[in-house]
Enzyme design. Structure first.
Site, PDB file in Angstrom:
ATOM      1  N   GLU A  55       7.436 -21.784   7.882  1.00 19.97           N
ATOM      2  CA  GLU A  55       7.868 -20.939   9.003  1.00 19.97           C
ATOM      3  C   GLU A  55       8.976 -21.595   9.827  1.00 19.97           C
ATOM      4  OE1 GLU A  55       5.318 -21.355  12.923  1.00 19.97           O
ATOM      5  OE2 GLU A  55       4.081 -20.513  11.317  1.00 19.97           O
TER       6      GLU A  55
ATOM      7  N   GLU B  31       0.806  -1.224   0.000  1.00 16.75           N
ATOM      8  CA  GLU B  31       0.000   0.000   0.000  1.00 16.75           C
ATOM      9  C   GLU B  31       0.838   1.271   0.000  1.00 16.75           C
ATOM     10  OE1 GLU B  31      -2.582  -0.738   3.324  1.00 16.75           O
ATOM     11  OE2 GLU B  31      -4.042  -1.800   2.091  1.00 16.75           O
TER      12      GLU B  31
END
Length: 271
Positions: A113, A82
């Site tokens: 992960e 953004e």
């Protein structure tokens, strides 16, 4: 690390959730959510300390990286993605990296992960250097991908920060600027996409927005460098120019489309 508490995994304060009415469920979630802003308020000094260093590095061409897995990784990518449309910066100024690569944005990638060496490899693909800052996102504070990634960064003299929701977790040991937002147990036990995720989103908003303001990307309270990627943003930019230059909107739109940004349009009209 005897003081380490996995608050994010502690039992919910609510029992027999499946027997609750819809109204009680919604009210209870909202009640928990109200604790988040208060928890974030307590860590503003820690966020501020990091921002001072981050802005100096970015003024000298440094970049901001976010690394995370699962929800945390997605939140980093969301914030990074953004920044170009909102502040008009290049896509390589704020970069979000998720364990398991772009596929993991939409679907869980098994064991991603837990890969301890992959984060620094992912960062090195962007030619990371000591001019940059890396923020590790891990609600638990224990995610191996993130913890080992920050550790490798520190060994390369790269400034590190973290956003976590457990006190004294392993990630803080490899962070120059640890930010611990203690929001308490989740409404559904262990579901850190809820309060912990919201807390991380709030801190990321504060971090990138404040940095961009300090880098001169906002004028007054307006997004003068925003990308004109849709009709709504062109209309918003037109109104900004019309108000600033005290001209009608048709002339303002003409200037905006000619120069490509609110800042450039106002500059060329006044110089």
């Amino acid at each position: 690390m005897s003081d380490f508490r996995k608050i994010t995994e502690e039992d919910s304060y609510y029992n027999d959730i499946e027997k609750m009415s819809t109204s009680t469920i919604l009210t209870s979630i909202n009640q928990e959510d109200q604790k988040i802003a208060t928890a974030v308020k307590k860590v503003i000094p820690q966020i501020e300390n990091f921002i001072h260093v981050l802005v100096k590095k970015m003024q000298n061409g440094g970049r901001l990286f976010y690394i995370g897995a699962g929800t945390s990784g997605r939140l980093g990518i969301l914030d990074a993605s953004e920044c170009p449309p909102t502040f008009g910066v290049n896509e390589d100024v704020v970069i979000g990296i998720i364990a398991g690569g772009d596929k993991a944005i939409r679907t869980a990638v098994e064991n991603a992960e837990d890969n301890t060496n992959q984060a620094i490899k992912d960062l090195k693909q962007h030619s990371i250097s000591k001019n940059d800052c890396v923020v590790g996102l891990a609600a638990s504070g224990t995610t191996p991908y993130v913890v080992k990634g920050l550790q490798a960064c520190q060994e390369l003299n790269i400034t590190t920060a973290c956003i976590t929701c457990n006190p004294n977790s392993p990630i803080t040991e490899v962070s120059n600027f640890p930010i611990e937002v203690l929001v308490g147990p989740e409404f559904i036990t262990g579901s850190s996409r809820m309060k912990a995720g919201t807390a991380q989103k709030l801190v990321l908003n504060m971090m990138s927005t404040t940095a961009m303001i300090k880098l001169g990307r906002i004028k007054d309270n307006k997004m003068v460098d925003m990308q004109l990627s849709n009709t709504k943003l062109i209309e918003r930019g037109t109104k900004m120019i019309a108000k600033s230059l005290k001209i009608d909107e048709s002339k303002a739109k003409e200037l905006l489309l000619k120069y490509g940004s609110v800042r450039k349009a106002i500059f060329h009209a006044t110089h």
